[in-house]
Write an enzyme that holds these catalytic residues in place. Structure first.
Site, PDB file in Angstrom:
ATOM      1  N   GLU A   1      42.253  50.896  36.136  1.00 22.59           N
ATOM      2  CA  GLU A   1      42.447  49.484  35.704  1.00 22.59           C
ATOM      3  C   GLU A   1      42.635  48.559  37.198  1.00 22.59           C
ATOM      4  OE1 GLU A   1      46.401  49.253  33.801  1.00 22.59           O
ATOM      5  OE2 GLU A   1      46.143  50.901  32.614  1.00 22.59           O
TER       6      GLU A   1
ATOM      7  N   LYS B   1      44.370  46.080  39.683  1.00 24.54           N
ATOM      8  CA  LYS B   1      45.765  45.924  40.035  1.00 24.54           C
ATOM      9  C   LYS B   1      45.782  44.400  40.282  1.00 24.54           C
ATOM     10  CE  LYS B   1      49.393  47.183  43.015  1.00 24.54           C
ATOM     11  NZ  LYS B   1      50.053  46.176  43.185  1.00 24.54           N
TER      12      LYS B   1
ATOM     13  N   ASP C   1      47.262  40.722  40.637  1.00 26.43           N
ATOM     14  CA  ASP C   1      48.307  40.281  41.560  1.00 26.43           C
ATOM     15  C   ASP C   1      49.049  39.159  41.017  1.00 26.43           C
ATOM     16  OD1 ASP C   1      49.543  40.021  43.879  1.00 26.43           O
ATOM     17  OD2 ASP C   1      47.979  38.961  44.974  1.00 26.43           O
TER      18      ASP C   1
ATOM     19  N   TYR D   1      50.360  46.589  30.209  1.00 22.35           N
ATOM     20  CA  TYR D   1      49.502  48.045  30.431  1.00 22.35           C
ATOM     21  C   TYR D   1      50.421  49.337  30.130  1.00 22.35           C
ATOM     22  CZ  TYR D   1      51.510  46.193  34.787  1.00 22.35           C
ATOM     23  OH  TYR D   1      52.530  45.623  35.840  1.00 22.35           O
TER      24      TYR D   1
ATOM     25  N   LYS E   1      44.688  50.157  47.423  1.00 18.90           N
ATOM     26  CA  LYS E   1      45.021  48.753  47.784  1.00 18.90           C
ATOM     27  C   LYS E   1      43.601  48.232  48.674  1.00 18.90           C
ATOM     28  CE  LYS E   1      48.945  46.497  48.489  1.00 18.90           C
ATOM     29  NZ  LYS E   1      49.712  45.611  47.767  1.00 18.90           N
TER      30      LYS E   1
ATOM     31  N   CYS F   1      42.083   7.835  63.353  1.00 16.30           N
ATOM     32  CA  CYS F   1      41.298   8.539  62.102  1.00 16.30           C
ATOM     33  C   CYS F   1      39.805   9.139  62.710  1.00 16.30           C
ATOM     34  CB  CYS F   1      41.054   7.678  60.829  1.00 16.30           C
ATOM     35  SG  CYS F   1      40.056   8.427  59.454  1.00 16.30           S
TER      36      CYS F   1
ATOM     37  N   CYS G   1      37.009   6.841  60.801  1.00 12.86           N
ATOM     38  CA  CYS G   1      36.686   5.504  60.927  1.00 12.86           C
ATOM     39  C   CYS G   1      37.179   4.850  62.460  1.00 12.86           C
ATOM     40  CB  CYS G   1      37.172   4.433  59.860  1.00 12.86           C
ATOM     41  SG  CYS G   1      39.010   4.532  59.765  1.00 12.86           S
TER      42      CYS G   1
ATOM     43  N   CYS H   1      45.544   7.883  57.627  1.00 11.41           N
ATOM     44  CA  CYS H   1      44.763   6.490  58.079  1.00 11.41           C
ATOM     45  C   CYS H   1      44.814   5.638  57.101  1.00 11.41           C
ATOM     46  CB  CYS H   1      43.267   7.182  57.836  1.00 11.41           C
ATOM     47  SG  CYS H   1      41.867   5.619  57.977  1.00 11.41           S
TER      48      CYS H   1
ATOM     49  N   CYS I   1      38.056   3.221  54.764  1.00 11.90           N
ATOM     50  CA  CYS I   1      37.623   4.419  55.524  1.00 11.90           C
ATOM     51  C   CYS I   1      36.479   5.277  54.757  1.00 11.90           C
ATOM     52  CB  CYS I   1      38.803   5.034  55.956  1.00 11.90           C
ATOM     53  SG  CYS I   1      38.196   6.768  56.539  1.00 11.90           S
TER      54      CYS I   1
HETATM   55  S1  IVH Z   1      51.366  50.232  36.244  1.00  8.55           S
HETATM   56  C1  IVH Z   1      55.153  52.794  37.161  1.00  8.55           C
HETATM   57  N1  IVH Z   1      49.348  48.813  36.236  1.00  8.55           N
HETATM   58  O1  IVH Z   1      51.590  46.515  40.675  1.00  8.55           O
HETATM   59  C2  IVH Z   1      54.622  51.508  37.549  1.00  8.55           C
HETATM   60  N2  IVH Z   1      51.085  48.019  37.575  1.00  8.55           N
HETATM   61  O2  IVH Z   1      52.586  47.788  43.168  1.00  8.55           O
HETATM   62  C3  IVH Z   1      53.836  50.865  36.534  1.00  8.55           C
HETATM   63  N3  IVH Z   1      50.386  45.966  38.711  1.00  8.55           N
HETATM   64  O3  IVH Z   1      55.093  46.312  39.536  1.00  8.55           O
HETATM   65  C4  IVH Z   1      52.975  49.901  37.067  1.00  8.55           C
HETATM   66  N4  IVH Z   1      48.323  45.370  37.854  1.00  8.55           N
HETATM   67  O4  IVH Z   1      53.578  44.592  38.821  1.00  8.55           O
HETATM   68  C5  IVH Z   1      50.419  49.076  36.870  1.00  8.55           C
HETATM   69  N5  IVH Z   1      47.135  47.457  35.912  1.00  8.55           N
HETATM   70  C6  IVH Z   1      48.313  47.732  36.570  1.00  8.55           C
HETATM   71  C7  IVH Z   1      48.879  46.753  37.400  1.00  8.55           C
HETATM   72  C8  IVH Z   1      50.056  47.039  37.814  1.00  8.55           C
HETATM   73  C9  IVH Z   1      49.265  45.255  38.848  1.00  8.55           C
HETATM   74  C10 IVH Z   1      51.458  45.509  39.761  1.00  8.55           C
HETATM   75  C11 IVH Z   1      52.942  45.778  38.826  1.00  8.55           C
HETATM   76  C12 IVH Z   1      53.877  46.962  39.626  1.00  8.55           C
HETATM   77  C13 IVH Z   1      52.883  46.767  41.020  1.00  8.55           C
HETATM   78  C14 IVH Z   1      53.332  47.980  41.782  1.00  8.55           C
END
Ligand code: IVH
Length: 677
Positions: A116, A118, A120, A233, A321, A414, A417, A432, A437
C-alpha cells in the site's frame, strides 16, 4: 406515532439515503452522477424538512456534519487495542532482510504480501456502533488518544452511517472499528496556505502538520472548510483483526463504502514488491496527496499473529521509506521577490540540483527572521527539500561543508521598481509601497486568473509577464479587451492556443459575484469573506458604497477587514478598475441572502451546550435575524447566550456586565417561535 409522521419520516430518510449515495459517488469514488447544483438542491430540501420538523433530525443525517456542541478541549479515550507504528527500511537490502526474518520465524517461504502507499498524514481510529459513527480518536501515545469526533464528522469521505444491508453484504459486523490515515490533499494545503499567506496569517510547513492542526481545531467549521480526506486500512472487532486476510479487509471496507486507497496490490514475491516500490517512487508526484513510502504487509492474519511484535511495531509489516526529496547544494545568492501585496520574500539562488524529477534552482527562505534562525550565509551549502508541488525550501545549513562568509543583508529597495521598502514596527516583512509596482501587477493578475478565482486556465506567469511587458495588461480589466491578434503577437501562440485563452476569458464572465470580489485582491478578503460579502450585499455597487460600520454587519468581518475594504474602494484607480470589469460583463449581481433586521447591529457570543439547537443552528438563527456571532466576549458584545456547563466566557460576560440570556430568550429576540423541546 401518527401515520402522517411515519410517512414524513420515511420521506426524509429516503432523501437522506439519496444524498448519502451522491456523497459516496462524489467524495469516495470521485465520480459524481449529478451536478453540484442538483446536489445542493437535494441538501437544501433536506435542510428545509429538518428545520420544519426538528424532532426528526438524526445525528447521522448528511446535514449534521458540521456543528455540535462547543468544545473546551479534547477528552482522552483509551484505544480498544494499542495503535502501533511501523519499523522503517531505507534500501532494498534492508527490505530483503525483513523478508528473510518473516520466512525464518514463520517457517514458510510462500508468503503473500499486500503493498500500500504510505500516506503522509496522521492515523485515526473510527468506532462504529450499529453501523453508525460514534467516535473518532487520534493515535495519541498509542494507548490513549483524543476524541475528535466532531471534527472527523466533517470529513466527507467518512461515512456517518452505513446501512445494515451494506455491512452485511461486505461481511462486516455492525459494531466495528476502522483505522486509517487522515490527510490533507496537496491542493487544499496549497490553497489554504496561500490564502493564509495573503491574509497575513502564519503558514503551515507541510500537509501533515496542517492535518494534525486541523483535526484538533476547536471549531469544527474550520475543519470542514479544510477538506481533509480519510483512507482506512485496518478493520477490528473488539480490538482484533476481523478477516483472515488483509486483502479481504481492504475489499470489505471498499464494499462498505469507505474510501480505500486504490493504489494497492496483492503480490506473491519480494521481486514484485520491489517493482511496486520503484514504480511508485517515480509516480509519487502525480498523486493528489503526499506519500513518504510504501507499506508492505503480510496478507494472512494467522501469519501476522504468529509473527508478533517487536516493541511497538508488528513484525508482519514494514515501511519502505522513500528518501525525502531533497538534497544539499550551494547557496549562490539571495534575491528579493515582490509579491502581489508588495511583500518582499527572499529567494535562495542555488547551484541547480535535481529533486524528485525536476531541477531546483530557487528555494524560499520565507523572511529575514528565518534567515537568522537558520544562520545562513551566502556561499553556504544548504539542504533543500520539496514536498509535492509545494515550493522548495531551504531547511538547514549543511555544516559539513566549508561555510560561506557573506551575510545576507536586509533589502533596501524593491527589486522591481526600485522604490525604498518599508517595514512596519513589529512586522517581519518588508513591503514595496509603490501602488504601480509591476511586480504587484503580475501577482494581482495571476491571483485574478487562478483556479478558484476567475479560473482562466492557461493564464500563467509566462503569458502574464509578456502581456505586462507589452503594455497589453495594465490592470486585470484589460484581460477582457484582449484580441486574438494581441495573443498571436506573443511568443508561443498559435491560432488554437489563442482561441483557447479567449474562450477561457469569456467563460470567466459566467462566474458568480463572490469570485469577482475575491479576484479583486483586497487585502484580508479571502475566498470565504468574499462569499459572505456577496451574500450580504448582493451586488458590487452596494459593496462599493458600504461604510466601515455596515461592513462589520457582515459575517466574520471585523474592523480590520472592514477598513481594508473601504480603503480599497476609496482609491479612484480601483473604482475605475471595478467599473471596467462591470462593463466587460462580469457578474456584478448576486443573490442577496435575505436576512431579517430584528438583530441588526447586535453581537452575540454563544457558550456552553444549548439544549435545543446545535451551535450552527443558533448561529444561523441569529444571523438570519441580522445579528452577528463572534467567538470572544468583549465590551462590544451585546448578549452572551449561555447553555449548560458554560465556562470562562460566561465569567467574562459577568465581569464586563454583558447581558447573559438563555436559549429561549435568544429565540424570542430573533423573533422565532419558541420550539418545544
Ligand atoms: S499500517 C501497525 N498502512 O504510518 C501499524 N500505516 O509509520 C499500522 N501510515 O502510524 C499501520 N500509510 O499513520 C499503515 N497504508 C498504511 C499507511 C500507514 C500511512 C502511517 C500510519 C502509521 C505510520 C507508521
Amino acid at each position: 406515532m401518527p401515520a402522517a409522521t411515519k410517512d414524513l419520516e420515511r420521506k426524509i430518510e429516503k432523501l437522506r439515503e439519496k444524498i448519502r449515495h451522491h456523497e459516496y459517488l462524489y467524495y469516495v469514488l470521485d465520480n459524481p452522477e449529478i451536478s453540484d447544483a442538483d446536489f445542493d438542491k437535494l441538501m437544501q430540501q433536506l435542510k428545509d424538512l429538518e428545520t420544519e420538523h426538528p424532532s426528526l433530525v438524526m445525528l447521522d443525517s448528511p446535514t449534521q456534519r458540521v456543528g455540535g456542541k462547543p468544545r473546551e478541549g479534547f477528552v482522552k479515550v483509551p484505544h480498544s487495542s494499542p495503535m502501533l507504528s511501523l519499523d522503517n527500511t531505507y534500501n532494498e537490502e534492508e527490505l530483503r532482510d525483513w523478508e528473510r526474518r518473516v520466512h525464518e520465524l514463520s517457517g514458510r517461504s510462500d508468503v503473500d504480501y499486500v503493498c500500500e502507499l504510505k500516506l503522509d498524514g496522521m492515523s485515526l481510529a473510527l468506532v462504529y456502533e450499529d453501523g453508525r459513527l460514534v467516535r473518532g480518536v487520534t493515535r495519541g501515545d498509542g494507548s490513549v488518544g483524543e476524541d475528535v469526533t466532531l471534527n472527523v464528522r466533517t470529513v466527507r469521505s467518512v461515512p456517518l452511517s452505513i446501512p445494515k444491508e451494506r455491512l452485511k453484504k461486505a461481511g462486516i459486523p455492525r459494531d466495528f472499528e476502522v483505522r486509517g490515515e487522515l490527510l490533507m490533499p496537496t491542493a487544499s494545503f496549497k490553497r489554504i496556505n496561500e490564502e493564509r499567506e495573503r491574509n497575513g496569517l502564519p503558514t503551515f510547513a507541510n500537509p501533515r502538520n496542517f492535518t494534525a492542526g486541523t483535526v484538533r481545531q476547536l471549531d469544527s467549521n474550520v475543519t470542514a472548510e479544510r477538506r481533509l480526506d480519510y483512507f482506512p486500512y485496518i478493520l477490528l472487532q473488539n480490538g482484533r483483526t476481523y478477516f483472515d486476510r488483509h486483502s479481504k479487509t481492504l475489499a470489505a471496507l471498499d464494499a462498505a463504502g469507505f474510501k480505500v486507497n486504490q493504489n494497492r496490490k496483492l503480490l506473491r514475491s519480494m521481486d514484485e514488491v520491489w517493482a511496486f516500490i520503484e514504480q511508485w517512487e517515480e509516480k509519487r508526484d502525480s498523486l493528489p496527496y503526499e506519500i513518504d513510502g510504501i507499506v508492505v504487509k503480510v496478507d494472512r492474519t494467522a501469519l501476522q499473529d504468529e509473527l508478533g511484535f517487536t516493541g511497538k511495531a508488528p513484525r508482519s509489516a514494514i515501511a519502505y521509506k522513500y528518501a525525502a526529496r531533497g538534497g544539499v547544494t550551494k547557496l549562490k545568492g539571495i534575491r528579493w521577490q515582490t509579491g502581489r501585496t508588495g511583500k518582499l520574500t527572499p529567494v535562495a539562488e542555488l547551484e541547480p540540483i535535481p529533486i524528485g524529477g525536476t531541477t531546483v534552482r530557487n528555494a524560499t527562505l520565507h523572511n529575514m527572521d528565518e534567515i537568522r534562525r537558520l544562520g545562513v550565509k551566502i556561499g553556504d551549502w544548504v539542504r533543500v527539500e520539496r514536498g509535492g508541488d509545494v515550493i522548495p525550501k531551504v531547511v538547514e545549513v549543511d555544516k559539513d561543508h566549508p561555510r560561506g562568509v557573506t551575510d545576507v543583508e536586509d533589502p533596501e529597495k524593491c527589486p522591481v521598481c526600485g522604490t525604498k521598502v518599508v517595514r512596519t514596527e513589529g512586522e517581519v516583512d518588508y513591503r514595496c509601497v509603490n501602488a504601480n509596482c509591476p511586480a504587484k501587477l503580475l501577482g494581482t493578475i495571476l491571483h485574478f486568473a487562478s483556479r478558484g478565482v476567475m479560473n482562466i486556465d492557461g493564464m500563467g506567469e509566462s503569458l502574464v509577464s509578456q502581456l505586462i511587458d507589452r503594455g497589453l495588461a495594465k490592470n486585470v480589466a484589460e484581460i477582457y479587451d484582449l484580441t486574438k491578434k494581441d495573443l498571436l503577437s506573443l511568443e508561443r501562440f498559435a491560432d488554437k492556443s489563442a482561441q483557447n485563452i479567449l474562450d477561457e476569458i469569456e467563460n470567466s464572465k459566467k462566474l458568480p459575484l463572490e469570485r469577482v470580489i475575491y479576484g479583486l485582491g483586497i487585502r484580508m478578503v479571502g475566498e470565504r469573506t468574499a462569499q459572505f460579502l456577496a451574500e450580504h450585499f448582493g451586488s458590487m455597487e452596494e459593496l462599493e458604497q458600504a461604510g466601515v460600520e455596515e461592513l462589520q454587519n457582515v459575517n466574520e468581518v471585523g474592523p480590520r477587514i472592514a477598513e481594508s475594504i473601504v480603503e480599497f474602494f476609496s482609491i479612484p484607480a480601483n473604482r475605475k478598475l471595478v467599473d471596467r470589469l462591470g462593463e466587460a460583463g462580469l457578474a456584478f449581481k448576486g443573490k442577496k441572502k435575505e436576512r431579517g433586521t430584528k438583530l441588526r447591529g447586535k453581537t452575540f457570543v454563544l457558550t456552553g451546550t444549548l439544549a435545543k439547537h446545535t451551535r450552527d443552528e443558533a448561529k444561523k438563527m441569529i444571523e438570519d435575524a441580522g445579528g452577528k456571532v463572534t467567538g470572544s466576549v468583549s465590551k462590544k458584545t451585546d448578549y452572551v447566550v449561555a447553555g449548560a456547563d458554560a465556562g470562562s466566557k460566561l465569567d467574562k460576560a459577568k465581569e464586563l456586565g454583558v447581558a447573559v440570556i438563555d436559549e429561549k430568550e435568544m429565540e424570542k429576540l430573533a423573533g422565532q417561535p419558541a420550539l418545544s423541546s
